[in-house]
Design an enzyme around this catalytic site. Structure first.
Site, PDB file in Angstrom:
ATOM      1  N   ASP A 210      38.723  42.936  49.468  1.00 40.55           N
ATOM      2  CA  ASP A 210      39.001  42.777  48.048  1.00 40.55           C
ATOM      3  C   ASP A 210      37.810  43.240  47.202  1.00 40.55           C
ATOM      4  O   ASP A 210      36.656  42.925  47.533  1.00 40.55           O
ATOM      5  CB  ASP A 210      39.279  41.281  47.796  1.00 40.55           C
ATOM      6  N   GLU A 269      39.450  47.913  48.999  1.00 40.11           N
ATOM      7  CA  GLU A 269      40.034  48.103  47.667  1.00 40.11           C
ATOM      8  C   GLU A 269      38.926  48.639  46.776  1.00 40.11           C
ATOM      9  O   GLU A 269      38.111  47.884  46.265  1.00 40.11           O
ATOM     10  CB  GLU A 269      40.566  46.770  47.118  1.00 40.11           C
TER      11      GLU A 269
HETATM   12  C1  GLC Z   1      41.854  42.265  43.718  1.00 41.58           C
HETATM   13  C2  GLC Z   1      43.212  41.741  44.089  1.00 41.58           C
HETATM   14  C3  GLC Z   1      43.781  41.029  42.899  1.00 41.58           C
HETATM   15  C4  GLC Z   1      42.862  39.886  42.541  1.00 41.58           C
HETATM   16  C5  GLC Z   1      41.453  40.383  42.293  1.00 41.58           C
HETATM   17  C6  GLC Z   1      40.463  39.260  42.250  1.00 41.58           C
HETATM   18  O1  GLC Z   1      41.908  43.255  42.759  1.00 41.58           O
HETATM   19  O2  GLC Z   1      44.028  42.770  44.544  1.00 41.58           O
HETATM   20  O3  GLC Z   1      45.074  40.567  43.142  1.00 41.58           O
HETATM   21  O4  GLC Z   1      43.334  39.246  41.397  1.00 41.58           O
HETATM   22  O5  GLC Z   1      41.014  41.226  43.325  1.00 41.58           O
HETATM   23  O6  GLC Z   1      40.250  38.737  43.528  1.00 41.58           O
END
Ligand code: GLC
Length: 524
Positions: A210, A269
């Site tokens: 994440d 991500e």
């Molecule tokens: C990432 C996740 C999202 C979340 C954010 C904070 O972007 O995909 O859903 O709200 O991180 O953890």
């Protein structure tokens, strides 16, 4: 320890794998509380085998007060009771492996829940304490420190700082219930390594990481020079909150742990659109792969889609990583809706599936993609995403793309739960969208996905690199070295098929023409 899937002993099984994102709250409820859970995933494993996916990515299922639906983790090494138990997770892992499906899970390193013991200790210990050093506490600006330490906006809206009772402020790039950790503190990294090992020792096959571009902030926390931060927008180089060079040390540390567990992988991500900046995360000693969000953000036209493919390939070209294709996820409007909703959006989504699954590299499906689920407009009172409150009700947030999956029957809750209510309301009129209804229909979205995944898995045609072919105006045509030809028609009018035998088409191609907003796989 669980057994490894026997599909192959290859340690790089993930390079062309199809992953299925299980947004656990919304995938399937094994009980009756209207919230999806581990038992629900176990029960649906046969459906996932029939679909033909290689691996799962399960969104966070760790203990959490649910301020951000599990992305506020209060204990990274346990299971949230709403979702099940550690024993249930182990059982799921064993059963998935038995079925030949690998399991990857979410890792949330950037922040914790404000209810995690560490943060509670930090609050209690006060300014200047060792406990506070694990997070980003600062004094405020102005004579009485009543102004935040800098002007950073939170990605969910509002300021990225919250003041505590003794006057200091703490940083949260997301909600106030998600304080950011300070990765310059050795215990923070050591704890992350412990979390990795905890799950790897249980047998997980990898992690989706994440906010993998966020763990290290610019030295001195300088102000940002823009006023408004859009949700998940990539502000590019110069945004001091994200994509700072120091974050690569964190990825190197993660990789050292991963390397001791051959056959495991990471996917980051990384909301960084610059090809070269993204490629830095994919150096041989960092992430195994990273989502490329260009396909997920591209408009439905030939130039934008081609551009998305070209840049995604360019970003990995000089790295050991494969490309990684995403059309939808739990943070963005679903692609059926992005492409125009209704019949048109669905028609385009069918074509997009054949595009995504023809490309070389990893593909991520978001639960419900295979059914052609659209977004659902929810009434204000049903909204649960923290974005709705944080933005002062100017952004509706992400609930619309997180509606529970319809499995069977002709009325809510469509077999999602044995109870009657679901955590987000399901609409009327979805009888035709359920997995059960689609499974028996050879022309359904589900059947298209099953066929495409089967061909992708078994046919030598869908292998090797990609070459662009000459295409009619407004169309995309490409060939995989193995011999698969893809033609996507975005020209607005029918076009002639390219030479070759039709393997699979998203619309009727009898008569040798491909209708508009459709795609076809051919054997050349
Ligand atoms: C990432 C996740 C999202 C979340 C954010 C904070 O972007 O995909 O859903 O709200 O991180 O953890």
């Amino acid at each position: 320890m669980t057994t490894t899937p026997d599909a192959s002993a290859a340690t790089d099984w993930w390079r062309d794998a199809v992953f299925y994102q299980v947004y656990i709250r919304s995938f399937a409820d094994g009980g009756d509380d209207g919230v999806g859970d581990l038992a629900g995933i176990r029960a649906k494993l046969p459906e996932l085998v029939a679909l033909g996916v290689d691996a799962l990515w399960i969104n966070p299922f760790f203990p959490s007060p649910m301020a951000d639906h599990g992305y506020d983790v209060s204990d990274p090494r346990d299971v949230e009771p709403v979702f099940g138990t550690l024993a249930e997770f182990d059982a799921l892992l064993a059963e998935a492996h038995e079925a030949g499906i690998r399991v990857t899970i979410d890792l949330v390193p950037n922040h914790t829940s404000d209810q995690r013991e560490w943060f509670q200790q930090a609050l209690a210990a006060g300014p200047g304490s060792a406990e506070r050093a694990r997070y980003v506490f600062r004094d405020g600006q102005g004579a009485d420190g009543a102004q935040p330490p800098n002007n950073w906006p939170s990605i969910f809206g509002g300021p990225a700082w919250t003041r505590v009772a003794d006057g200091q402020w703490y940083l949260h790039l997301f909600a106030p219930e998600q304080p950011d950790l300070d990765f310059t503190h050795p215990e923070v990294l050591a704890d992350l390594e412990q979390t990795l090992r905890f799950w790897l020792d249980r047998g997980v096959d990898g992690f989706r990481i994440d906010v993998a571009h966020g763990m290290v902030k610019a030295e001195g926390l300088p102000d940002v020079d823009f006023d408004e931060a859009g949700l998940f927008d990539d502000h590019g180089p110069g945004d001091p909150r994200l994509d700072n060079d120091g974050v690569h040390d964190v990825h190197r540390a993660v990789r050292r742990v991963m390397d001791a567990y051959p056959g495991t992988m990471t996917v980051g991500e990384v909301w960084v659109s610059d090809d070269e900046r993204l490629a830095r995360y994919l150096r041989p000693d960092e992430l195994h792969s990273a989502f490329n969000f260009r396909l997920l953000t591209a408009d439905w036209d030939a130039a934008s889609l081609r551009d998305a493919v070209v840049h995604s390939l360019a970003s990995v070209e000089q790295t050991p990583a494969p490309a990684c294709w995403v059309l939808s996820n739990h943070d963005r409007p679903r692609h059926v809706t992005r492409y125009g909703d209704g019949e048109l959006g669905t028609r385009r989504a069918r074509a997009a599936a054949l595009l995504q699954l023809a490309l070389p590299g990893m593909a991520f499906l978001y639960n419900g993609d295979e059914l052609g689920m659209p977004d659902v407009d929810l009434p204000d009172e049903a909204l649960t995403d923290p974005v709705w409150e944080r933005s002062g009700h100017t952004e509706r947030g992400r609930d619309a793309c997180r509606i529970p999956v319809p499995w069977s029957g002709d009325a809510p809750p469509y077999g999602f739960t044995s109870g009657s209510d679901t955590w987000l309301p399901m609409p009327a009129g979805w009888a035709g969208l359920t997995a059960q209804a689609q499974a028996g229909d050879p022309d359904s979205m589900l059947s298209l996905y099953r066929s495409a995944l089967h061909t992708r898995r078994t046919s030598p045609l869908v292998r090797g690199g990609l070459t662009w072919l000459p295409a009619p105006e407004g169309c995309l045509a490409l060939r995989r070295d193995g011999g698969l030809v893809l033609l996507v028609n975005l020209s607005g009018a029918p076009v002639s098929l390219l030479p070759g035998d039709v393997l699979l088409a998203s619309a009727d191609v009898t008569g040798g023409t491909l209708p508009h907003d459709a795609a076809v796989w051919l054997r050349d």
